[in-house]
Design a protein around this motif. Sequence first.
Motif, PDB file in Angstrom:
ATOM      1  N   PRO A  11       0.841  -1.198   0.000  1.00  0.00           N
ATOM      2  CA  PRO A  11       0.000   0.000   0.000  1.00  0.00           C
ATOM      3  C   PRO A  11       0.878   1.251   0.000  1.00  0.00           C
ATOM      4  CG  PRO A  11      -0.698  -1.546   1.701  1.00  0.00           C
ATOM      5  CD  PRO A  11       0.625  -2.020   1.195  1.00  0.00           C
ATOM      6  N   TRP A  12       0.401   2.308  -0.702  1.00  0.00           N
ATOM      7  CA  TRP A  12       1.193   3.535  -0.746  1.00  0.00           C
ATOM      8  C   TRP A  12       0.296   4.727  -1.061  1.00  0.00           C
ATOM      9  CZ3 TRP A  12       5.150   4.281   1.856  1.00  0.00           C
ATOM     10  CH2 TRP A  12       6.017   5.351   1.620  1.00  0.00           C
ATOM     11  N   HIS A  13       0.949   5.865  -1.324  1.00  0.00           N
ATOM     12  CA  HIS A  13       0.260   7.109  -1.633  1.00  0.00           C
ATOM     13  C   HIS A  13       0.162   7.291  -3.144  1.00  0.00           C
ATOM     14  CE1 HIS A  13       0.727   8.220   2.563  1.00  0.00           C
ATOM     15  NE2 HIS A  13       2.018   7.985   2.467  1.00  0.00           N
ATOM     16  N   PHE A  14      -1.034   7.539  -3.647  1.00  0.00           N
ATOM     17  CA  PHE A  14      -1.249   7.734  -5.080  1.00  0.00           C
ATOM     18  C   PHE A  14      -0.462   8.947  -5.582  1.00  0.00           C
ATOM     19  CE2 PHE A  14      -3.940   9.231  -8.688  1.00  0.00           C
ATOM     20  CZ  PHE A  14      -3.714   8.139  -9.511  1.00  0.00           C
ATOM     21  N   LYS A  15       0.165   8.788  -6.714  1.00  0.00           N
ATOM     22  CA  LYS A  15       0.969   9.816  -7.378  1.00  0.00           C
ATOM     23  C   LYS A  15       2.186  10.262  -6.568  1.00  0.00           C
ATOM     24  CE  LYS A  15      -1.352  13.194  -9.150  1.00  0.00           C
ATOM     25  NZ  LYS A  15      -2.298  14.187  -9.668  1.00  0.00           N
ATOM     26  N   LYS A  16       2.644   9.398  -5.652  1.00  0.00           N
ATOM     27  CA  LYS A  16       3.840   9.696  -4.871  1.00  0.00           C
ATOM     28  C   LYS A  16       4.725   8.455  -4.800  1.00  0.00           C
ATOM     29  CE  LYS A  16       1.667  13.248  -2.137  1.00  0.00           C
ATOM     30  NZ  LYS A  16       1.312  13.743  -0.821  1.00  0.00           N
ATOM     31  N   THR A  45      -3.343   3.912  -2.871  1.00  0.00           N
ATOM     32  CA  THR A  45      -3.051   3.073  -4.038  1.00  0.00           C
ATOM     33  C   THR A  45      -2.391   1.790  -3.559  1.00  0.00           C
ATOM     34  OG1 THR A  45      -2.085   3.067  -6.278  1.00  0.00           O
ATOM     35  CG2 THR A  45      -0.723   3.973  -4.524  1.00  0.00           C
ATOM     36  N   TYR A  46      -2.473   0.763  -4.390  1.00  0.00           N
ATOM     37  CA  TYR A  46      -1.688  -0.442  -4.145  1.00  0.00           C
ATOM     38  C   TYR A  46      -0.528  -0.350  -5.120  1.00  0.00           C
ATOM     39  CZ  TYR A  46      -0.299  -5.067  -2.884  1.00  0.00           C
ATOM     40  OH  TYR A  46       0.446  -6.124  -2.406  1.00  0.00           O
ATOM     41  N   ALA A 104      -5.485  -6.374  -4.514  1.00  0.00           N
ATOM     42  CA  ALA A 104      -5.881  -4.970  -4.381  1.00  0.00           C
ATOM     43  C   ALA A 104      -7.399  -4.815  -4.333  1.00  0.00           C
ATOM     44  CB  ALA A 104      -5.292  -4.153  -5.532  1.00  0.00           C
ATOM     45  N   LYS A 105      -8.105  -5.587  -5.147  1.00  0.00           N
ATOM     46  CA  LYS A 105      -9.568  -5.529  -5.113  1.00  0.00           C
ATOM     47  C   LYS A 105     -10.101  -6.020  -3.773  1.00  0.00           C
ATOM     48  CE  LYS A 105     -10.691  -5.893 -10.016  1.00  0.00           C
ATOM     49  NZ  LYS A 105     -11.284  -6.735 -11.069  1.00  0.00           N
ATOM     50  N   LYS A 106      -9.578  -7.132  -3.307  1.00  0.00           N
ATOM     51  CA  LYS A 106     -10.028  -7.695  -2.033  1.00  0.00           C
ATOM     52  C   LYS A 106      -9.774  -6.726  -0.877  1.00  0.00           C
ATOM     53  CE  LYS A 106      -9.554 -11.767   0.904  1.00  0.00           C
ATOM     54  NZ  LYS A 106      -8.838 -13.011   1.124  1.00  0.00           N
ATOM     55  N   ALA A 107      -8.653  -6.010  -0.941  1.00  0.00           N
ATOM     56  CA  ALA A 107      -8.303  -5.049   0.102  1.00  0.00           C
ATOM     57  C   ALA A 107      -8.963  -3.689  -0.120  1.00  0.00           C
ATOM     58  CB  ALA A 107      -6.781  -4.896   0.180  1.00  0.00           C
ATOM     59  N   ARG A 108      -9.743  -3.583  -1.191  1.00  0.00           N
ATOM     60  CA  ARG A 108     -10.537  -2.381  -1.504  1.00  0.00           C
ATOM     61  C   ARG A 108      -9.707  -1.147  -1.820  1.00  0.00           C
ATOM     62  NH1 ARG A 108     -16.046  -3.275   1.748  1.00  0.00           N
ATOM     63  NH2 ARG A 108     -16.896  -3.337  -0.324  1.00  0.00           N
ATOM     64  N   PHE A 109      -8.595  -1.359  -2.525  1.00  0.00           N
ATOM     65  CA  PHE A 109      -7.829  -0.214  -3.019  1.00  0.00           C
ATOM     66  C   PHE A 109      -8.521   0.328  -4.264  1.00  0.00           C
ATOM     67  CE2 PHE A 109      -4.570  -2.355  -0.539  1.00  0.00           C
ATOM     68  CZ  PHE A 109      -3.986  -1.286   0.118  1.00  0.00           C
ATOM     69  N   PRO A 110      -8.497   1.635  -4.483  1.00  0.00           N
ATOM     70  CA  PRO A 110      -9.156   2.198  -5.655  1.00  0.00           C
ATOM     71  C   PRO A 110      -8.382   1.973  -6.957  1.00  0.00           C
ATOM     72  CG  PRO A 110      -8.118   3.950  -4.391  1.00  0.00           C
ATOM     73  CD  PRO A 110      -7.970   2.674  -3.594  1.00  0.00           C
ATOM     74  N   ASN A 111      -7.085   1.676  -6.823  1.00  0.00           N
ATOM     75  CA  ASN A 111      -6.250   1.513  -8.012  1.00  0.00           C
ATOM     76  C   ASN A 111      -4.953   0.804  -7.664  1.00  0.00           C
ATOM     77  OD1 ASN A 111      -4.192   3.535  -7.186  1.00  0.00           O
ATOM     78  ND2 ASN A 111      -5.901   4.942  -7.369  1.00  0.00           N
ATOM     79  N   LEU A 112      -4.225   0.430  -8.703  1.00  0.00           N
ATOM     80  CA  LEU A 112      -2.853  -0.043  -8.580  1.00  0.00           C
ATOM     81  C   LEU A 112      -1.995   0.954  -9.335  1.00  0.00           C
ATOM     82  CD1 LEU A 112      -4.624  -2.891  -8.905  1.00  0.00           C
ATOM     83  CD2 LEU A 112      -2.339  -3.810  -8.665  1.00  0.00           C
ATOM     84  N   ALA A 168       7.671   2.995   6.812  1.00  0.00           N
ATOM     85  CA  ALA A 168       6.368   2.424   7.174  1.00  0.00           C
ATOM     86  C   ALA A 168       5.518   2.337   5.916  1.00  0.00           C
ATOM     87  CB  ALA A 168       5.664   3.279   8.219  1.00  0.00           C
ATOM     88  N   VAL A 169       4.536   1.461   5.947  1.00  0.00           N
ATOM     89  CA  VAL A 169       3.558   1.382   4.860  1.00  0.00           C
ATOM     90  C   VAL A 169       2.585   2.544   5.060  1.00  0.00           C
ATOM     91  CG1 VAL A 169       1.663   0.004   3.921  1.00  0.00           C
ATOM     92  CG2 VAL A 169       3.794  -1.101   4.565  1.00  0.00           C
ATOM     93  N   ALA A 170       2.144   3.136   3.981  1.00  0.00           N
ATOM     94  CA  ALA A 170       1.242   4.285   4.047  1.00  0.00           C
ATOM     95  C   ALA A 170      -0.073   3.929   4.735  1.00  0.00           C
ATOM     96  CB  ALA A 170       0.954   4.795   2.643  1.00  0.00           C
ATOM     97  N   GLU A 171      -0.490   4.780   5.676  1.00  0.00           N
ATOM     98  CA  GLU A 171      -1.789   4.638   6.322  1.00  0.00           C
ATOM     99  C   GLU A 171      -2.360   6.026   6.530  1.00  0.00           C
ATOM    100  OE1 GLU A 171      -2.240   2.054   9.663  1.00  0.00           O
ATOM    101  OE2 GLU A 171      -0.632   0.758   8.955  1.00  0.00           O
TER     102      GLU A 171
END
Length: 164
Positions: free
Chosen positions: A61-66, A83-84, A112-120, A76-79
Amino acid sequence: MPWRAMEPDHLPGVRGIADRVHLNYPEDEAVFSERLELYPEGCFVLERAPDGLAGYIISHPWHFKKPPALNVLLGAVAEPASTYYIHDIALLPEARSNGSASEAVLKLVRHAKKARFPNLSLVAVNNSVKFWEGHAFRTLDDADLNEKLASYDARAKYMVLELT
């Protein structure tokens, strides 16, 4: 050759693959080790019997466009994550063209779908844009990304797959 969970004893083999596949994008073994420690459910290896590994996946998991800069520890993993992020899918040349890379992408999309991320998202290097486009990823052109992508090279592209 099935993908299976990466374990700490796989890290020297992962580093060996990275050194062969990503000559222009070197990363310290500490980067791989940290990603495995932070998000083991996003790290996999492709074994090749009997002599070692044929590929690896690192994602988290991370920050979209970053996207993280090349060869940088995350801490640390983004919280919350937006994005995945696919840090890397790497296969030795002899392990390509048999569907293993496409199987890896499908595995990550399902996760990513199962974890409900909006995108990869990912940074495409090594002339891999066509591969990713074949899996419905699109290039996202954004001036704010140029600085981050510069740590890779001038041809690096930030790509996204929207999940609906």
